[in-house]
Design a protein around this motif. Structure first.
Motif, PDB file in Angstrom:
ATOM      1  N   HIS A 219       0.838  -1.204   0.000  1.00  0.00           N
ATOM      2  CA  HIS A 219       0.000   0.000   0.000  1.00  0.00           C
ATOM      3  C   HIS A 219       0.875   1.258   0.000  1.00  0.00           C
ATOM      4  N   PRO A 220       0.557   2.221  -0.834  1.00  0.00           N
ATOM      5  CA  PRO A 220       1.239   3.525  -0.713  1.00  0.00           C
ATOM      6  C   PRO A 220       0.887   4.145   0.634  1.00  0.00           C
ATOM      7  N   LEU A 221       1.893   4.565   1.368  1.00  0.00           N
ATOM      8  CA  LEU A 221       1.638   5.137   2.693  1.00  0.00           C
ATOM      9  C   LEU A 221       1.198   6.584   2.577  1.00  0.00           C
ATOM     10  N   ARG A 222       0.244   6.953   3.415  1.00  0.00           N
ATOM     11  CA  ARG A 222      -0.231   8.330   3.449  1.00  0.00           C
ATOM     12  C   ARG A 222      -0.718   8.620   4.859  1.00  0.00           C
ATOM     13  N   PRO A 223      -0.859   9.901   5.235  1.00  0.00           N
ATOM     14  CA  PRO A 223      -1.330  10.230   6.583  1.00  0.00           C
ATOM     15  C   PRO A 223      -2.719   9.655   6.864  1.00  0.00           C
ATOM     16  N   CYS A 224      -2.884   9.117   8.077  1.00  0.00           N
ATOM     17  CA  CYS A 224      -4.159   8.560   8.512  1.00  0.00           C
ATOM     18  C   CYS A 224      -4.541   9.177   9.851  1.00  0.00           C
ATOM     19  N   ASP A 225      -5.809   9.032  10.212  1.00  0.00           N
ATOM     20  CA  ASP A 225      -6.302   9.619  11.455  1.00  0.00           C
ATOM     21  C   ASP A 225      -5.709   8.942  12.684  1.00  0.00           C
ATOM     22  N   ALA A 226      -5.396   7.660  12.572  1.00  0.00           N
ATOM     23  CA  ALA A 226      -4.849   6.907  13.699  1.00  0.00           C
ATOM     24  C   ALA A 226      -4.098   5.700  13.159  1.00  0.00           C
ATOM     25  N   ALA A 227      -3.237   5.141  14.010  1.00  0.00           N
ATOM     26  CA  ALA A 227      -2.533   3.907  13.659  1.00  0.00           C
ATOM     27  C   ALA A 227      -2.782   2.875  14.748  1.00  0.00           C
ATOM     28  N   ILE A 228      -2.765   1.608  14.339  1.00  0.00           N
ATOM     29  CA  ILE A 228      -2.862   0.497  15.283  1.00  0.00           C
ATOM     30  C   ILE A 228      -1.672  -0.418  15.050  1.00  0.00           C
TER      31      ILE A 228
ATOM     32  N   SER B 295      -9.279  -1.995  19.764  1.00  0.00           N
ATOM     33  CA  SER B 295      -8.596  -0.722  19.482  1.00  0.00           C
ATOM     34  C   SER B 295      -9.593   0.320  19.004  1.00  0.00           C
ATOM     35  N   ARG B 296     -10.552  -0.112  18.216  1.00  0.00           N
ATOM     36  CA  ARG B 296     -11.604   0.804  17.769  1.00  0.00           C
ATOM     37  C   ARG B 296     -12.333   1.384  18.977  1.00  0.00           C
ATOM     38  N   ALA B 297     -12.627   0.542  19.972  1.00  0.00           N
ATOM     39  CA  ALA B 297     -13.308   1.014  21.172  1.00  0.00           C
ATOM     40  C   ALA B 297     -12.428   1.975  21.976  1.00  0.00           C
ATOM     41  N   VAL B 298     -11.127   1.694  22.051  1.00  0.00           N
ATOM     42  CA  VAL B 298     -10.199   2.577  22.763  1.00  0.00           C
ATOM     43  C   VAL B 298     -10.177   3.962  22.117  1.00  0.00           C
ATOM     44  N   LEU B 299     -10.110   3.989  20.800  1.00  0.00           N
ATOM     45  CA  LEU B 299     -10.093   5.267  20.084  1.00  0.00           C
ATOM     46  C   LEU B 299     -11.405   6.027  20.285  1.00  0.00           C
ATOM     47  N   ALA B 300     -12.511   5.304  20.248  1.00  0.00           N
ATOM     48  CA  ALA B 300     -13.807   5.952  20.452  1.00  0.00           C
ATOM     49  C   ALA B 300     -13.904   6.537  21.863  1.00  0.00           C
TER      50      ALA B 300
ATOM     51  N   GLY C  39     -12.376   9.771  22.218  1.00  0.00           N
ATOM     52  CA  GLY C  39     -13.007  10.833  21.448  1.00  0.00           C
ATOM     53  C   GLY C  39     -12.336  11.111  20.124  1.00  0.00           C
ATOM     54  N   ILE C  40     -11.662  10.119  19.580  1.00  0.00           N
ATOM     55  CA  ILE C  40     -10.918  10.296  18.331  1.00  0.00           C
ATOM     56  C   ILE C  40     -11.748   9.771  17.160  1.00  0.00           C
ATOM     57  N   ALA C  41     -12.110  10.639  16.241  1.00  0.00           N
ATOM     58  CA  ALA C  41     -12.863  10.251  15.049  1.00  0.00           C
ATOM     59  C   ALA C  41     -11.892   9.651  14.037  1.00  0.00           C
ATOM     60  N   VAL C  42     -12.241   8.490  13.518  1.00  0.00           N
ATOM     61  CA  VAL C  42     -11.337   7.782  12.613  1.00  0.00           C
ATOM     62  C   VAL C  42     -12.047   7.516  11.288  1.00  0.00           C
ATOM     63  N   ARG C  43     -11.529   8.119  10.237  1.00  0.00           N
ATOM     64  CA  ARG C  43     -12.001   7.838   8.880  1.00  0.00           C
ATOM     65  C   ARG C  43     -10.984   7.022   8.098  1.00  0.00           C
ATOM     66  N   SER C  44      -9.742   7.032   8.583  1.00  0.00           N
ATOM     67  CA  SER C  44      -8.682   6.240   7.952  1.00  0.00           C
ATOM     68  C   SER C  44      -7.768   5.721   9.045  1.00  0.00           C
ATOM     69  N   VAL C  45      -7.295   4.488   8.885  1.00  0.00           N
ATOM     70  CA  VAL C  45      -6.456   3.868   9.901  1.00  0.00           C
ATOM     71  C   VAL C  45      -5.270   3.190   9.236  1.00  0.00           C
TER      72      VAL C  45
ATOM     73  N   PRO D  96      -1.357  10.960  14.133  1.00  0.00           N
ATOM     74  CA  PRO D  96      -1.196  11.719  15.379  1.00  0.00           C
ATOM     75  C   PRO D  96      -1.367  10.879  16.640  1.00  0.00           C
ATOM     76  N   VAL D  97      -1.982   9.711  16.517  1.00  0.00           N
ATOM     77  CA  VAL D  97      -2.248   8.871  17.685  1.00  0.00           C
ATOM     78  C   VAL D  97      -2.034   7.409  17.299  1.00  0.00           C
ATOM     79  N   LEU D  98      -1.544   6.632  18.257  1.00  0.00           N
ATOM     80  CA  LEU D  98      -1.146   5.250  17.995  1.00  0.00           C
ATOM     81  C   LEU D  98      -1.681   4.351  19.102  1.00  0.00           C
ATOM     82  N   VAL D  99      -2.368   3.291  18.714  1.00  0.00           N
ATOM     83  CA  VAL D  99      -2.805   2.278  19.673  1.00  0.00           C
ATOM     84  C   VAL D  99      -1.940   1.038  19.499  1.00  0.00           C
ATOM     85  N   PHE D 100      -1.327   0.579  20.573  1.00  0.00           N
ATOM     86  CA  PHE D 100      -0.693  -0.734  20.574  1.00  0.00           C
ATOM     87  C   PHE D 100      -1.677  -1.705  21.204  1.00  0.00           C
ATOM     88  N   SER D 101      -1.923  -2.810  20.510  1.00  0.00           N
ATOM     89  CA  SER D 101      -2.947  -3.751  20.932  1.00  0.00           C
ATOM     90  C   SER D 101      -2.360  -5.149  21.108  1.00  0.00           C
TER      91      SER D 101
END
Length: 222
Positions: A27-36, A113-118, A121-127, A59-64
Motif C-alpha cells: 500500500h502507498p503510505l499516506r497520513p491517517c487519522d490513527a494507527a494500530i 482498538s476501535r473502542a479505545v479510540l472511540a 473521542g478520536i474520530a477515525v475515517r482512515s487507519v 497523530p495517535v497510535l494504539v498498541f494492541s
C-alpha cells in the motif's frame, strides 16, 4: 538441492517467497487519522510504528495485544505494553500512545482498538495498520470486516524474506507462519472473520506443497 543443516530445499524457499510476496500489499503510505500496532512477539512492529510516527503519518497510535500464546516469555507484561516501551525508547511521545492490553487475536486487535479510540473521542475515517510482514493481507481483510467504512492502509517493516528469517532466527517457523497465514486468508471469510481476498493459482499451489511437506505448525485446527 537441500540445505543439509535446515532440511529446507531450494524449491521450498521459492514457494515461501511466493507466499511472502502475496501477503505483502504494498500500500502507498499516506497520513491517517490513527494507527494500530498489532501485537506479536516481533518488536519490529514497534520500531516501524515509531518510524512512521516521526514521518508524520498519524497523530495517535494504539498498541494492541495481551500476553503472547506463542512466545509469552518475550513480553511478560503483554505485547501492547512491551511495544509501548519500545516506542518510547525510540522517541514517540507518551501522550501519543494508547494501550489496548486484552486482545488475543487479530479481530480483537481491531475491535478493541476501535473502542479505545472511540473512548478517547478520536474520530477515525482512515487507519494505518502496522504489523509483521506476513500478516499484512489478513490484517487488512480483518479490519475491512470489523470496521466497515474506514479506509485501511497497511504497513510493515521493509525488508526481504531472507532478512526476516535472520531476524526471527528460525526459517521453518517463518515458513510455517506464511503457510498458516494463507490458510487464514482462505478460511476466515467463510467464518465471518474477514473479507474474501483473491488467491492466485500459483499461491495456492505453493501453499499446498509446503503444507504437504510438513510446514504446518501454525495451521488452524478445526
Amino acid at each position: 538441492m537441500t540445505d543439509v543443516q535446515s532440511g529446507i530445499t531450494g524449491d521450498q524457499r521459492h514457494d515461501a517467497q511466493t507466499l511472502w510476496d502475496y501477503h505483502h500489499l504494498h500500500h502507498p503510505l499516506r497520513p491517517c487519522d490513527a494507527a494500530i500496532g498489532l501485537g506479536g512477539h516481533d518488536l519490529g512492529v514497534a520500531a516501524c510504528a515509531a518510524e512512521l510516527y516521526h514521518r508524520g503519518l498519524f497523530p495517535v497510535l494504539v498498541f494492541s495485544g495481551g500476553r503472547s500464546r506463542v512466545h509469552p516469555e518475550r513480553a511478560p507484561g503483554g505485547e501492547a505494553v512491551r511495544f509501548r516501551e519500545r516506542a518510547l525508547e525510540l522517541g514517540v511521545p507518551e501522550d501519543v500512545i494508547l494501550v489496548e492490553p486484552d486482545a488475543t487475536n487479530t479481530g480483537e486487535n481491531i475491535s478493541l482498538s476501535r473502542a479505545v479510540l472511540a473512548s478517547a473521542g478520536i474520530a477515525v475515517r482512515s487507519v494505518l495498520l502496522i504489523t509483521v510482514p506476513p500478516v499484512e493481507r489478513r490484517a487488512f481483510a480483518t479490519c475491512c470486516r470489523q470496521w466497515p467504512g474506514v479506509e485501511v492502509v497497511c504497513a510493515s517493516a521493509p525488508g526481504e524474506l531472507g532478512e526476516y528469517v535472520r531476524a526471527i532466527g528460525d526459517e521453518k517457523d517463518v515458513i510455517d507462519m506464511l503457510v498458516g497465514e494463507l490458510q487464514r486468508v482462505v478460511e476466515y471469510p467463510r467464518r465471518g472473520f474477514a473479507i474474501a481476498q483473491p488467491v492466485p493459482d500459483d499461491v495456492r499451489a505453493a501453499y499446498e506443497r509446503l503444507r504437504s511437506a510438513g510446514f504446518d505448525s501454525r495451521l488452524v485446527k478445526d
